[in-house]
Design a protein around this motif. Structure first.
Motif, short mmCIF file in Angstrom:
data_model
loop_
_atom_site.label_atom_id
_atom_site.label_comp_id
_atom_site.label_asym_id
_atom_site.label_seq_id
_atom_site.Cartn_x
_atom_site.Cartn_y
_atom_site.Cartn_z
N LYS A 37 49.19 15.42 -32.17
CA LYS A 37 48.28 16.49 -31.76
C LYS A 37 47.38 16.95 -32.92
O LYS A 37 47.86 17.25 -34.00
CB LYS A 37 49.07 17.70 -31.24
CG LYS A 37 50.00 17.39 -30.07
CD LYS A 37 49.24 17.01 -28.82
CE LYS A 37 50.11 17.01 -27.58
NZ LYS A 37 51.21 16.08 -27.58
N GLY A 38 46.07 17.02 -32.65
CA GLY A 38 45.12 17.67 -33.53
C GLY A 38 45.02 17.07 -34.92
O GLY A 38 45.38 15.91 -35.16
N LEU A 39 44.50 17.87 -35.85
CA LEU A 39 44.33 17.41 -37.23
C LEU A 39 45.66 17.20 -37.93
O LEU A 39 45.72 16.56 -38.98
CB LEU A 39 43.49 18.42 -38.02
CG LEU A 39 42.03 18.55 -37.62
CD1 LEU A 39 41.33 19.56 -38.51
CD2 LEU A 39 41.32 17.22 -37.72
N GLU A 40 46.75 17.76 -37.37
CA GLU A 40 48.07 17.59 -37.98
C GLU A 40 48.74 16.30 -37.53
O GLU A 40 49.90 16.06 -37.87
CB GLU A 40 48.97 18.78 -37.62
CG GLU A 40 48.52 20.10 -38.20
CD GLU A 40 47.43 20.77 -37.36
OE1 GLU A 40 47.20 20.31 -36.21
OE2 GLU A 40 46.82 21.73 -37.85
N ALA A 41 48.06 15.48 -36.75
CA ALA A 41 48.66 14.25 -36.24
C ALA A 41 49.13 13.36 -37.39
O ALA A 41 48.57 13.37 -38.49
CB ALA A 41 47.65 13.49 -35.37
N TRP A 42 50.14 12.57 -37.12
CA TRP A 42 50.77 11.78 -38.18
C TRP A 42 49.87 10.68 -38.71
O TRP A 42 50.11 10.13 -39.79
CB TRP A 42 52.08 11.18 -37.65
CG TRP A 42 51.94 9.87 -36.95
CD1 TRP A 42 51.30 9.62 -35.78
CD2 TRP A 42 52.45 8.61 -37.42
NE1 TRP A 42 51.39 8.29 -35.47
CE2 TRP A 42 52.10 7.64 -36.45
CE3 TRP A 42 53.19 8.20 -38.53
CZ2 TRP A 42 52.43 6.30 -36.58
CZ3 TRP A 42 53.53 6.86 -38.65
CH2 TRP A 42 53.16 5.93 -37.69
N ASP A 43 48.79 10.34 -38.01
CA ASP A 43 47.90 9.29 -38.46
C ASP A 43 46.55 9.82 -38.93
O ASP A 43 45.59 9.06 -39.05
CB ASP A 43 47.69 8.26 -37.34
CG ASP A 43 47.12 8.88 -36.06
OD1 ASP A 43 47.04 10.13 -35.99
OD2 ASP A 43 46.75 8.13 -35.15
N GLU A 44 46.47 11.13 -39.22
CA GLU A 44 45.19 11.73 -39.63
C GLU A 44 45.09 11.96 -41.13
O GLU A 44 44.02 11.81 -41.71
CB GLU A 44 44.98 13.07 -38.91
CG GLU A 44 44.63 12.93 -37.43
CD GLU A 44 43.24 12.37 -37.21
OE1 GLU A 44 42.39 12.47 -38.11
OE2 GLU A 44 43.02 11.81 -36.12
N GLN A 45 46.19 12.36 -41.78
CA GLN A 45 46.16 12.66 -43.20
C GLN A 45 47.39 12.06 -43.88
O GLN A 45 48.43 11.86 -43.25
CB GLN A 45 46.15 14.18 -43.45
CG GLN A 45 44.95 14.90 -42.88
CD GLN A 45 43.64 14.50 -43.55
OE1 GLN A 45 43.63 14.00 -44.67
NE2 GLN A 45 42.53 14.74 -42.86
N TRP A 46 47.29 11.79 -45.16
CA TRP A 46 48.37 11.14 -45.90
C TRP A 46 49.66 11.96 -45.86
O TRP A 46 50.73 11.45 -45.55
CB TRP A 46 47.94 10.89 -47.34
CG TRP A 46 47.01 9.74 -47.49
CD1 TRP A 46 45.65 9.76 -47.34
CD2 TRP A 46 47.36 8.38 -47.78
NE1 TRP A 46 45.12 8.51 -47.52
CE2 TRP A 46 46.15 7.64 -47.81
CE3 TRP A 46 48.55 7.73 -48.04
CZ2 TRP A 46 46.13 6.27 -48.08
CZ3 TRP A 46 48.53 6.36 -48.32
CH2 TRP A 46 47.33 5.66 -48.33
N HIS A 47 49.55 13.24 -46.19
CA HIS A 47 50.78 14.03 -46.22
C HIS A 47 51.27 14.36 -44.82
O HIS A 47 52.46 14.63 -44.63
CB HIS A 47 50.60 15.31 -47.05
CG HIS A 47 49.63 16.29 -46.48
ND1 HIS A 47 48.29 16.03 -46.36
CD2 HIS A 47 49.80 17.54 -46.00
CE1 HIS A 47 47.69 17.08 -45.83
NE2 HIS A 47 48.57 18.00 -45.60
N SER A 48 50.39 14.31 -43.81
CA SER A 48 50.85 14.46 -42.43
C SER A 48 51.75 13.29 -42.05
O SER A 48 52.81 13.49 -41.43
CB SER A 48 49.66 14.53 -41.48
OG SER A 48 48.85 15.65 -41.76
N ALA A 49 51.34 12.09 -42.42
CA ALA A 49 52.17 10.91 -42.13
C ALA A 49 53.52 11.04 -42.82
O ALA A 49 54.57 10.79 -42.23
CB ALA A 49 51.45 9.64 -42.59
N ALA A 50 53.50 11.45 -44.09
CA ALA A 50 54.75 11.58 -44.84
C ALA A 50 55.65 12.66 -44.24
O ALA A 50 56.86 12.47 -44.10
CB ALA A 50 54.44 11.91 -46.30
N GLN A 51 55.05 13.79 -43.85
CA GLN A 51 55.87 14.90 -43.35
C GLN A 51 56.43 14.61 -41.96
O GLN A 51 57.57 14.97 -41.66
CB GLN A 51 55.06 16.19 -43.33
CG GLN A 51 55.91 17.41 -42.99
CD GLN A 51 55.14 18.71 -43.14
OE1 GLN A 51 54.32 18.85 -44.05
NE2 GLN A 51 55.40 19.67 -42.27
#
Length: 452
Positions: A37-51
Motif C-alpha cells: 500500500k502507498g509510498l510505504e510499499a515494500w517495493d517503493e523504497q530501500w528501507h521499506s523493503a528491508a523493514q
C-alpha cells in the motif's frame, strides 16, 4: 570444509532456505496486505523493503526455529548420538558443520527475498540511502539465531513434539511483541518498547520517512547474537555442565541490550527528509525528482493565494505523519504538502493545484476520531474554496473516499459565495483560512454565512 559441503547437500539446511523463500514470496504476493500500500510499499523504497521483510519475521521466524529443531533432532532420530560422542573429533566441530550449513542457507534465503524487493525498488526509482543496511543485517542475524536456537533446544529436549511446540510458542510471542511495538495510541496494557524489541521482527511500515533507531539496531544485534551463541552452545554441549554454561551468552546479551534499546523504535530519517528547494518551493530529498514538475504548480498556487491578506509565501513538504508527530505544522506563511500518501502520489498537476489552494492554503483539521458529518463539511468547504481560486469545481484528491457526500454541499457553498460582492467573498475565504489555521470553527458555515 568437506563436512560443510556434505551438510549442504544432505541436511535439511537447503530445504529450510527454500521454505523461507517460498513462504516469504507467498506472503508478499498472495495477500493484499499493508506491504503493498502507498509510498510505504515494500517495493517503493530501500528501507521499506528491508523493514517489511523484517516484519514478515513474525511468521517466518517460527518456521526457522522449527526447521532448526528438526535439524537438531537428526542424530537422535538416527540413534547415533552415543556413537558420535566416542569419536576423537571435538563436539563443537561436528556441530559447526551442521549449524554452519543451516546458517548459510537461511541467510542466503533471507537476502534473496530482500534482493527481490531491492530490484523492484531500483526499477521504481526509489531514493537510495543506507538505512536499509543495518535493518537487513540484523534480520540476517535473526534467522541464524532462530535456526541455532531451534537446534539447541531440540538437542536438550529430543522429542518429536519439540519442533511444532517451538514454532507455535515463537509465533505467539512474536505476534504479541510485534503488535505492541511503537503503538500509534496508548494501549490499555503498556508493554515497554524495550521488551517488544526483543522480537526479531519489526512493526509495520507507517511512514516512509521513518527509519529504525541506531540504538534499536545495536541492541537487537547484541540480543540476537546472544541467542545464536546460546543455541549453538546447547547444540554442541555434551554434558549438563556445558549446557548450563551455554545459557550465559543469552543472559549477558539481555543484560547489555535492554538498557540500550530505545523507548521508540523509529526515528526520522534525516537524510531522506532534508529539504531541497527551488526558490519558494521545497520538497524532501526523497521526492527531489518530483520538484521539476511540482514547482511550477506550487508557484501558481502561491500566486493565486497572494490575493489574501497575510498570504503564504512558500510551499514545503512535511515529512511527518500526523498520527505520530502531533499533526501537520500550521503557520500562515507556509502551505504544507504531505506526499506520504496517495493524494499527491497519483494526482495530476491540476489536482496538485486544487489541493494546494484548498482551505486557502491550510491543511485539513479532521482526524480519525471525527464523525462523518464533520469530515464531509470540511471537505465541502475546502472543495468550494479551491474552486473559488481555480474556477473549477472538482473533488479534491485527499478526500477521494467522501466525494459523493461533499459534492452537493460544496456546490451550494460555492454558489452562495459567488453571489456575494467581491470584497465580501474575500472576507469569507480569509475567515475560512483562519479557521483552517486554528482548527476552531466550521469552514462551511463561514463560507455560507451560517446557512450551509
Amino acid at each position: 570444509m568437506k563436512a560443510l559441503r556434505v551438510e549442504l547437500r544432505r541436511s535439511i539446511a537447503p530445504w529450510a532456505g527454500l521454505v523461507l523463500v517460498g513462504a516469504a514470496v507467498t506472503l508478499l504476493y498472495s495477500l493484499s496486505a499493508p506491504w503493498w500500500k502507498g509510498l510505504e510499499a515494500w517495493d517503493e523504497q530501500w528501507h521499506s523493503a528491508a523493514q517489511w521483510v523484517r516484519f514478515l519475521l513474525v511468521f517466518l521466524w517460527p518456521m526457522v526455529v522449527g526447521a532448526g529443531a528438526i535439524a537438531g533432532l537428526r542424530d537422535h532420530r538416527a540413534g547415533t548420538e552415543d556413537l558420535l560422542a566416542t569419536t576423537a573429533r571435538p563436539a563443537w566441530q561436528r556441530a559447526a558443520a551442521t549449524a554452519g550449513a543451516l546458517a548459510f542457507c537461511l541467510v542466503a534465503a533471507y537476502l534473496l527475498v530482500f534482493a527481490l524487493g531491492a530490484t523492484l525498488v531500483v526499477a521504481h526509482g526509489g531514493y537510495f540511502h543506507l538505512a536499509w543496511l543495518p535493518i537487513t543485517a540484523v534480520g540476517a542475524l535473526a534467522v541464524v539465531a532462530g535456526g541455532w536456537l531451534g537446534m539447541g533446544v531440540a538437542r536438550v529436549f529430543p522429542s518429536v513434539l519439540t519442533p511444532p511446540l517451538l514454532a507455535l510458542s515463537s509465533l505467539i510471542a512474536l505476534v504479541f511483541l510485534t503488535v505492541s511495538q511503537d503503538p500509534v495510541s496508548e494501549p490499555e496494557v503498556v508493554v515497554p518498547n524495550q521488551i517488544t524489541l526483543l522480537s526479531p521482527a519489526l512493526g509495520a511500515m507507517r511512514n516512509v520517512y521513518d527509519t529504525v533507531a541506531t540504538a534499536a539496531n545495536t541492541g537487537q544485534a547484541i540480543w540476537l547474537t546472544g541467542i545464536a551463541l546460546t543455541g549453538f552452545g546447547l547444540y554442541a554441549a555434551a554434558t549438563t555442565r556445558l549446557r548450563v554454561l551455554a545459557l550465559a551468552p543469552v543472559l549477558v546479551s539481555a543484560a547489555i541490550a535492554l538498557p540500550l534499546l530505545p523507548a521508540r523504535t523509529f526515528v526520522l530519517n534525516e537524510a531522506a527528509s532534508a529539504s531541497v528547494c527551488r526558490e519558494n518551493v521545497c520538497l524532501s530529498r526523497m521526492h527531489e525528482s518530483t520538484l521539476d514538475s511540482f514547482a511550477p504548480v506550487a508557484e501558481e498556487a502561491l500566486r493565486l493565494l497572494a490575493k489574501l491578506p497575510d498570504a503564504p509565501t512558500s510551499v514545503r513538504e512535511v515529512p511527518y505523519p500526523a498520527q505520530n508527530q502531533g499533526g501537520i505544522p500550521r503557520t500562515a506563511d507556509v502551505v504544507p504538502v504531505h506526499f506520504n500518501g496517495d493524494p499527491f502520489r497519483f494526482a495530476t498537476p491540476s489536482d496538485w493545484l486544487a489541493a494546494l489552494v484548498a482551505g486557502a492554503g491550510t491543511p485539513t483539521c479532521f482526524s480519525d476520531l471525527d464523525g462523518d458529518e464533520k469530515v464531509i463539511r470540511e471537505a465541502a468547504a475546502r472543495t468550494a474554496v479551491a474552486a473559488w481560486f481555480t474556477g473549477e469545481l472538482k473533488p479534491l484528491p485527499d478526500f477521494r473516499f467522501i466525494r459523493e457526500g461533499a459534492a452537493e454541499p460544496a456546490g451550494r457553498a460555492l454558489t452562495a459565495l459567488r453571489s456575494l460582492p467581491a470584497d465580501e467573498q474575500l472576507v469569507r475565504v480569509t475567515t475560512a483560512r483562519q479557521v483552517g489555521l486554528s482548527c476552531q470553527g466550521d469552514q462551511l458555515a463561514v463560507l455560507t454565512g451560517g446557512t450551509g
